[in-house]
Design a protein around this motif. Structure first.
Motif, short mmCIF file in Angstrom:
data_model
loop_
_atom_site.label_atom_id
_atom_site.label_comp_id
_atom_site.label_asym_id
_atom_site.label_seq_id
_atom_site.Cartn_x
_atom_site.Cartn_y
_atom_site.Cartn_z
N ASN A 1 0.82 -1.21 0.00
CA ASN A 1 0.00 0.00 0.00
C ASN A 1 0.85 1.26 0.00
N HIS A 2 1.81 1.27 -0.89
CA HIS A 2 2.60 2.48 -1.17
C HIS A 2 3.29 3.05 0.06
N TYR B 1 2.40 3.15 3.30
CA TYR B 1 1.66 3.54 4.50
C TYR B 1 2.12 2.66 5.66
#
Length: 217
Positions: free
Chosen positions: A203-204, A206
């Motif tokens: 999720n990039h 996070y």
């Protein structure tokens, strides 16, 4: 058609508990599934957002499971429910009724599969409820839906109206674009949950997801 879609869900997902709610098993697409790296043309599903357990949804479900008194004997609406985790958590918390709401009919079927997997009963709705009065519900859950400014404006205005009417509105979010500083001023943070390493990577970057409550002011 329904049975065909159900069989596709089972075929292309696995039972996973590798998330913030390990007491809950969910049928998800993970790196162990062929569809994880398959080209789009080989995917039998269009935009299978329901097949991933997004960070904000994980945090919201975790918070509900840790604070079951918030949903006990109440009507809980999980908007944009995806895999149904929020509604399932509410059902596990003995909500009077837990409703998984998603405009994707495949998500509705996936939610039903996941509810059965966890031995709970949920209601489902594929109606677009954003903007609706939702007079019958007491608690509204939203996870990972503040993904862009335009939609966030419409969604947040609606959720604020529901909060003013006395509903408990909980938002789970890892820090997406739609959760602006101005909007955070209208929220109370209830909890922050570190994400598992693989969730961070998927999720990039996070690193945590927070649960917020809209102030009823």
């Amino acid at each position: 058609m329904r049975n065909q879609i159900l069989s596709q869900i089972i075929k292309h997902t696995i039972d996973s508990s590798a998330h913030l709610t390990p007491e809950m098993a969910l049928r998800l697409i993970t790196p162990q599934c062929a569809l994880w790296s398959a080209p789009p043309e080989e995917n039998p599903f269009k935009d299978p957002y329901w097949a991933f357990y997004w960070p904000g949804g994980q945090a919201t479900a975790r918070y509900i499971l840790d604070n079951k008194h918030l949903v006990k004997d109440r009507v809980v609406l999980d908007v944009g429910s995806g895999c149904g985790a929020g509604a399932i958590a509410a059902a596990m918390g003995h909500a009077r009724t837990a409703v998984a709401n998603d405009i994707d009919p495949v998500a509705i079927l996936a939610s039903q599969v996941n509810a059965q997997l966890n031995g709970v009963t949920i209601a489902t709705s594929s109606e677009d409820l954003v903007g609706a009065a939702c007079s019958d519900c007491d608690v509204v859950l939203v996870g990972d839906m503040l993904y862009d400014e335009e939609f966030a404006d419409k969604l947040f205005s609606w959720l604020t109206r529901l909060a003013v009417q006395g509903k408990l509105v909980l938002i789970g979010d890892p820090g997406r674009h739609g959760l602006t500083g101005e909007r955070r001023c209208q929220l109370s943070m209830l909890g922050s949950f570190p994400l598992l390493q693989h969730t961070c990577e998927e999720n990039h970057g996070y690193t945590d997801a927070k649960v917020w409550r809209i102030k009823a002011e």
